[in-house]
Design a protein around this motif. Sequence first.
Motif, PDB file in Angstrom:
ATOM      1  N   PHE A  78       0.851  -1.191   0.000  1.00 46.77           N
ATOM      2  CA  PHE A  78       0.000   0.000   0.000  1.00 46.77           C
ATOM      3  C   PHE A  78       0.882   1.234   0.000  1.00 46.77           C
ATOM      4  CE2 PHE A  78      -2.181  -3.371   2.341  1.00 46.77           C
ATOM      5  CZ  PHE A  78      -3.332  -3.487   1.585  1.00 46.77           C
ATOM      6  N   ASP A  79       0.498   2.230  -0.789  1.00 49.01           N
ATOM      7  CA  ASP A  79       1.277   3.457  -0.876  1.00 49.01           C
ATOM      8  C   ASP A  79       0.913   4.472   0.195  1.00 49.01           C
ATOM      9  OD1 ASP A  79       2.762   2.619  -3.064  1.00 49.01           O
ATOM     10  OD2 ASP A  79       1.237   3.294  -4.491  1.00 49.01           O
ATOM     11  N   SER A  80      -0.278   4.331   0.797  1.00 46.81           N
ATOM     12  CA  SER A  80      -0.722   5.319   1.780  1.00 46.81           C
ATOM     13  C   SER A  80      -1.774   4.703   2.705  1.00 46.81           C
ATOM     14  CB  SER A  80      -1.336   6.526   1.061  1.00 46.81           C
ATOM     15  OG  SER A  80      -2.543   6.128   0.425  1.00 46.81           O
ATOM     16  N   PRO A  81      -2.019   5.352   3.856  1.00 46.84           N
ATOM     17  CA  PRO A  81      -3.103   4.890   4.729  1.00 46.84           C
ATOM     18  C   PRO A  81      -4.463   4.920   4.028  1.00 46.84           C
ATOM     19  CG  PRO A  81      -1.676   6.390   5.927  1.00 46.84           C
ATOM     20  CD  PRO A  81      -1.234   6.424   4.484  1.00 46.84           C
ATOM     21  N   ALA A  82      -4.667   5.900   3.152  1.00 51.03           N
ATOM     22  CA  ALA A  82      -5.946   5.996   2.430  1.00 51.03           C
ATOM     23  C   ALA A  82      -6.177   4.773   1.552  1.00 51.03           C
ATOM     24  CB  ALA A  82      -5.971   7.270   1.587  1.00 51.03           C
ATOM     25  N   GLU A  83      -5.102   4.214   0.990  1.00 43.74           N
ATOM     26  CA  GLU A  83      -5.238   3.020   0.155  1.00 43.74           C
ATOM     27  C   GLU A  83      -5.658   1.819   0.990  1.00 43.74           C
ATOM     28  OE1 GLU A  83      -2.569   0.512  -3.052  1.00 43.74           O
ATOM     29  OE2 GLU A  83      -1.907   2.524  -2.474  1.00 43.74           O
ATOM     30  N   VAL A  84      -5.128   1.718   2.203  1.00 44.88           N
ATOM     31  CA  VAL A  84      -5.544   0.635   3.109  1.00 44.88           C
ATOM     32  C   VAL A  84      -7.006   0.819   3.476  1.00 44.88           C
ATOM     33  CG1 VAL A  84      -5.115  -0.508   5.318  1.00 44.88           C
ATOM     34  CG2 VAL A  84      -3.201   0.441   4.032  1.00 44.88           C
ATOM     35  N   ARG A  85      -7.362   2.043   3.782  1.00 45.37           N
ATOM     36  CA  ARG A  85      -8.752   2.370   4.150  1.00 45.37           C
ATOM     37  C   ARG A  85      -9.717   1.973   3.031  1.00 45.37           C
ATOM     38  NH1 ARG A  85     -11.116   8.195   6.036  1.00 45.37           N
ATOM     39  NH2 ARG A  85     -13.220   7.848   5.332  1.00 45.37           N
ATOM     40  N   THR A  86      -9.369   2.299   1.795  1.00 46.18           N
ATOM     41  CA  THR A  86     -10.205   1.942   0.644  1.00 46.18           C
ATOM     42  C   THR A  86     -10.348   0.435   0.530  1.00 46.18           C
ATOM     43  OG1 THR A  86      -9.528   3.942  -0.510  1.00 46.18           O
ATOM     44  CG2 THR A  86     -10.433   2.173  -1.853  1.00 46.18           C
ATOM     45  N   ARG A  87      -9.273  -0.286   0.797  1.00 40.98           N
ATOM     46  CA  ARG A  87      -9.280  -1.741   0.662  1.00 40.98           C
ATOM     47  C   ARG A  87     -10.216  -2.404   1.664  1.00 40.98           C
ATOM     48  NH1 ARG A  87      -5.025  -4.277  -1.689  1.00 40.98           N
ATOM     49  NH2 ARG A  87      -5.042  -2.434  -2.986  1.00 40.98           N
ATOM     50  N   VAL A  88     -10.317  -1.864   2.885  1.00 36.98           N
ATOM     51  CA  VAL A  88     -11.121  -2.541   3.914  1.00 36.98           C
ATOM     52  C   VAL A  88     -12.550  -2.023   3.997  1.00 36.98           C
ATOM     53  CG1 VAL A  88      -9.089  -3.094   5.294  1.00 36.98           C
ATOM     54  CG2 VAL A  88     -10.378  -1.022   5.815  1.00 36.98           C
ATOM     55  N   GLN A  89     -12.912  -1.023   3.200  1.00 31.47           N
ATOM     56  CA  GLN A  89     -14.255  -0.450   3.330  1.00 31.47           C
ATOM     57  C   GLN A  89     -15.360  -1.359   2.808  1.00 31.47           C
ATOM     58  OE1 GLN A  89     -14.419   3.301   1.341  1.00 31.47           O
ATOM     59  NE2 GLN A  89     -14.223   2.432  -0.695  1.00 31.47           N
TER      60      GLN A  89
END
Length: 199
Positions: free
Chosen positions: A92-103
């Motif tokens: 993941f490049d950023s926390p936002a990318e992780v957030r998008t993945r788990v939503q």
Amino acid sequence: MADNKNGREAQARNEERRQRERAIAEELERADEPEPPVDSTELASFETELDTLEFPASAATVVDAVGDYEIKSAEGTHTVANLLPDAAVESFDSPAEVRTRVQRPTVAGAMKRIVKAADRYQSASFGASQRDGYERTFRALQAIDADDDDEGIRAIADWIIEHIHENETLPGSRDVRRRASEFCRSNGYSVRNDDWLGI
């Protein structure tokens, strides 16, 4: 463009503009999708948990750091370890990318299974566009009928994993879309030709 400061700055501006255009196009494509089952405030507090990590970070690093963190959704409560693969091949490049993945927990869980299966074979590696194609197919299946316990997502994930085990490679995203379209039509769901699954 000339290889000087002005030329490099112009290239950087063009790349930023293209990224913004891609982001806008993706948001427009997602406008017809149902809202993610995880509340945005839940995701905001989760993203603050990720501030301790240095990005880019592998999925294994994220799971190691916050794997026990629980995310509540309309579908139930899930730990991050249930949604992300404990694998170095995923990053993941950023926390936002992780957030998008788990939503979208159902989609994240299916992708976790696929990444774990692909991780066993060197020849079964994901490209970013292929991964995006898989996720988009799963989101389209989820939008077909929210009351079907996501049977389509499970069926297509099982098919992908079986393909990986038999061929030691990932199926193309077009093949996944085709298989999902066949699943929908054989189970009585209509798929329009202009839909993502209308292949």
